[in-house]
Design an enzyme around this catalytic site. Structure first.
Site, PDB file in Angstrom:
ATOM      1  CB  CYS A  38      10.381  23.856   7.614  1.00 21.14           C
ATOM      2  SG  CYS A  38       9.251  22.459   7.913  1.00 21.14           S
ATOM      3  CB  CYS A  91      31.169  -0.783  -8.071  1.00 16.49           C
ATOM      4  SG  CYS A  91      32.072  -0.267  -9.560  1.00 16.49           S
ATOM      5  CG  ASP A 142      -1.787  -1.144   1.380  1.00 21.95           C
ATOM      6  OD1 ASP A 142      -2.306  -1.568   0.335  1.00 21.95           O
ATOM      7  OD2 ASP A 142      -1.974  -1.660   2.508  1.00 21.95           O
TER       8      ASP A 142
END
Lengths: 157, 273
Positions: free
Chosen positions: B234, B92, B64
């Site tokens: 923010c 690698c 989900d």
């Protein structure tokens, strides 16, 4: 004739320009946090105050405060004290001071200063994330602050 | 409405056990705060506990979790011979499980260069230095797909970033940024995520702003968001000039914020709204 009309309206604009009787952000005088004189001399309009307080792009006071008198505001914040009874707890002058610059009443408060234009750390250009140039425009203009104060004084228990 | 607000006041009482192809993985979403936060918090919480029921449920089963699409894309890139001379990550490093544990200790100071490295820096070091390609943008889709794949390899491992020794001065720099009140709104990370976590800022339920869940699938953006990108968002919201994603400042901030979550487990890739 056209140019005459234009000149008349230009004059009206000059008269209506608030700068003449408005107190600029840097000239506001705080006495223990309170601001005695109206910032504009024009009585505040409480209905517009409500609009300022509940509009994201303006005051957005409800991001932090709940207001019982405005039950239709969806999802008011829980960060700050509810504003019910603010008109009993504070005089008009004190409320004007709190809205203009709450830091003058509550030292170090989380509440932003709505009528302050410089002295910021990394001031931005609105919400763009880009640099702004001080003095910035205050978040609210003088009349919007008077309108908010006119509404706050009506908040009696 | 007032009641709904009150009910949401704290973090949810809930447990996160994720159903994966390799069986259930238990996520520590709540634990004792690291010692340096002793005067601040008793308990640290993952941002998962601050999201609503529907969003939390999306992370309980990889089936989900919309972020898994990006993990798959990262896997395709991992195996692709994309280097200037046909090199691939897999050539690698073998399988991506060789990266297990890395996400839990980043950011860290690279022993050789003395540079503070976020996962993006390690990836770009190989993309440019070992594959001869142009640097990937810090927040580009290529980068976020790879962050998703590599972070997932540390899922369920406790975050344990070093804050002493060569990391100390970067950590101090990050801490200073965390407590600085930026922008016209004069707000610091701490104002929102330390003083007010659990409170509602309008419709948003404030978490402690932990980065253990990153990169995260953000429903609002319908895409992956890295910690660096979240910091940009923010700081922008404080009406400030942001730092750039991948800047020295935000790398130091990521170290400091990650260390506040020492003891939570890596969720990457999480779901938030």
């Amino acid at each position: 004739m056209n140019s005459h009309l234009w000149r008349v309206s230009a004059m009206v604009t000059v008269i209506a320009t608030p700068a003449i009787c408005e107190t600029a952000p840097k000239d506001v005088s705080f006495a223990e946090g309170a601001v005695e004189a109206s910032l504009t001399g024009v009585p505040g309009d409480p209905a517009n105050g409500v609009k300022v307080m509940t509009t994201n792009a303006l005051g957005n006071c409800v991001a932090c405060h709940q207001i019982g008198a405005l039950p239709d505001v969806e999802f008011p914040g829980t960060i700050a004290p509810p504003l019910d009874g603010a008109g009993d707890r504070w005089s008009e002058a004190e409320l004007r001071g709190i809205v203009a610059n709450a830091k003058m009443t509550f030292e170090g408060t989380f509440m932003p200063a709505f009528y302050k234009v410089d002295g910021f750390v990394r001031p931005g250009d609105g919400f763009t994330g880009k640099a702004g140039t001080e003095p910035l425009a205050p978040i609210l203009n003088a009349q919007q602050i008077e309108d908010v104060v006119a509404f706050l004084v009506t908040l009696k228990e | 409405l007032a009641l709904a607000g009150a009910a949401l006041a704290g973090p949810a009482e809930d447990e996160l056990v994720i159903e994966t192809d390799d069986g259930p993985v238990r996520i520590v979403t709540k634990t004792a705060a690291p010692a340096f936060l002793a005067d601040t918090f008793d308990t640290i919480y993952s941002g998962w506990l601050f999201r609503d029921d529907t969003t939390r449920d999306m992370e309980r089963d990889d089936f989900d979790n919309p972020a898994m699409v990006f993990v798959d894309r990262g896997m395709d890139a991992w195996n692709a011979a994309m280097g200037a001379n046909g090199e691939s990550c897999a050539g690698c490093h073998q399988g991506p499980e060789s990266m297990a544990g890395l996400r839990a200790v980043l950011p860290r100071v690279d022993a050789e260069s003395g540079k503070l490295m976020i996962l993006e820096d390690y990836i770009n070091a190989c993309v440019t230095g070992r594959m001869g390609l142009e640097k990937w943008g810090t927040t580009s889709d290529d980068m976020k797909d790879m962050l998703s794949l590599i972070s997932l390899q540390s899922r369920g491992m406790p975050v344990n970033v070093a804050i002493d020794g060569p990391a100390a001065h970067f950590w101090e720099q990050g801490k200073e940024i965390y407590y600085t009140r930026y922008g016209q709104l004069e707000m610091s990370c701490a104002n929102c995520h330390e003083d007010n976590y659990g409170n509602m800022i309008r419709a948003d339920h404030l978490s402690q702003g932990q980065v253990n869940g990153f990169p995260t699938y953000r429903l609002k953006d319908a895409g992956m968001v890295s910690a660096q990108q979240r910091f940009v968002g923010c700081v922008r919201d404080t009406r400030a000039e942001t730092f750039k994603a991948g800047s020295d400042e935000f790398r130091a901030l990521e170290l400091y914020v990650a260390s506040r979550g020492n003891g939570l487990t890596v969720e990457g890739v999480s779901v938030r709204h």
